[in-house]
Design an enzyme around this catalytic site. Structure first.
Site, PDB file in Angstrom:
ATOM      1  N   ASP A 130      42.340 -40.682  56.189  1.00 41.42           N
ATOM      2  CA  ASP A 130      42.769 -41.853  55.428  1.00 41.42           C
ATOM      3  C   ASP A 130      44.266 -42.039  55.629  1.00 41.42           C
ATOM      4  O   ASP A 130      44.992 -41.086  55.909  1.00 41.42           O
ATOM      5  CB  ASP A 130      42.450 -41.710  53.940  1.00 41.42           C
ATOM      6  CG  ASP A 130      42.418 -43.057  53.218  1.00 41.42           C
ATOM      7  OD1 ASP A 130      42.358 -44.112  53.900  1.00 41.42           O
ATOM      8  OD2 ASP A 130      42.459 -43.067  51.990  1.00 41.42           O
ATOM      9  N   HIS A 166      37.609 -45.619  48.363  1.00 42.04           N
ATOM     10  CA  HIS A 166      37.719 -45.637  46.904  1.00 42.04           C
ATOM     11  C   HIS A 166      36.361 -45.840  46.226  1.00 42.04           C
ATOM     12  O   HIS A 166      36.237 -46.542  45.229  1.00 42.04           O
ATOM     13  CB  HIS A 166      38.711 -46.716  46.459  1.00 42.04           C
ATOM     14  CG  HIS A 166      40.022 -46.604  47.157  1.00 42.04           C
ATOM     15  ND1 HIS A 166      40.932 -45.599  46.901  1.00 42.04           N
ATOM     16  CD2 HIS A 166      40.568 -47.357  48.153  1.00 42.04           C
ATOM     17  CE1 HIS A 166      41.986 -45.752  47.683  1.00 42.04           C
ATOM     18  NE2 HIS A 166      41.792 -46.799  48.454  1.00 42.04           N
ATOM     19  N   ASP A 203      42.758 -39.598  50.677  1.00 43.83           N
ATOM     20  CA  ASP A 203      43.601 -40.616  50.047  1.00 43.83           C
ATOM     21  C   ASP A 203      44.689 -39.947  49.209  1.00 43.83           C
ATOM     22  O   ASP A 203      45.860 -40.347  49.264  1.00 43.83           O
ATOM     23  CB  ASP A 203      42.756 -41.558  49.190  1.00 43.83           C
ATOM     24  CG  ASP A 203      43.597 -42.629  48.523  1.00 43.83           C
ATOM     25  OD1 ASP A 203      44.186 -43.455  49.242  1.00 43.83           O
ATOM     26  OD2 ASP A 203      43.684 -42.627  47.280  1.00 43.83           O
TER      27      ASP A 203
END
Length: 152
Positions: free
Chosen positions: A7, A118, A128
């Site tokens: 990410d 997410h 993330d």
């Protein structure tokens, strides 16, 4: 088989950014992250994949890359990047990273899997966190000289 989760993050586009990577192969697990003073989200998404592949010690590994980046996955899976190469990356950004990606990509047997960002995927959420944390750690920011000089 090696699983590579990636990410990228950028606060502002451009702005401070970072990437996060998880490498997993059987019982082996490694996290990698770095932050940059000024970059873009797409650069960090692509650099995460590059850094993950560069961390592999042996060539010709079977690698599944899990990413929430349509930019990276579509460019590879739909063959766009090969067209960009033929046209000398005319009008395209991130030439430096795409060339670096192609050099390491060809060393392995890579398959991409898109995952929704997410959305509660544990490894994507961890990547993330790593990317955001690196983007906020100004004491350890790297300078992306190619991007900041406008030669990307």
């Amino acid at each position: 088989m090696i699983e590579l989760f990636t990410d990228g993050a950028s606060s502002g586009n451009p702005g401070p950014g970072g990437y996060g990577v998880i490498l997993r192969a059987g019982p082996h697990y490694k996290e990698i992250s770095e932050g940059f003073r000024k970059t873009t989200n797409n650069r960090m998404e692509l650099l995460a994949v590059i850094k993950g592949l560069e961390a592999l010690k042996k060539p010709r590994q079977e690698v599944v890359v899990y990413s929430d980046s349509k930019y990276v996955i579509d460019a590879v899976e739909k063959g766009w990047v090969h067209g960009w190469v033929r046209k000398g990356f005319a009008g395209k950004k991130n030439k430096d990273l795409w060339i670096r990606f192609l050099n390491v990509y060809k060393l392995h047997k890579v398959r991409f899997v898109w995952i929704k960002g997410h959305a509660g995927h544990p490894e994507n959420e961890r990547c993330d966190q790593l990317a955001v944390q690196a983007s906020l750690d100004s004491a350890h920011w790297k300078i992306d000289g190619i991007f900041e000089c406008g030669n990307y």
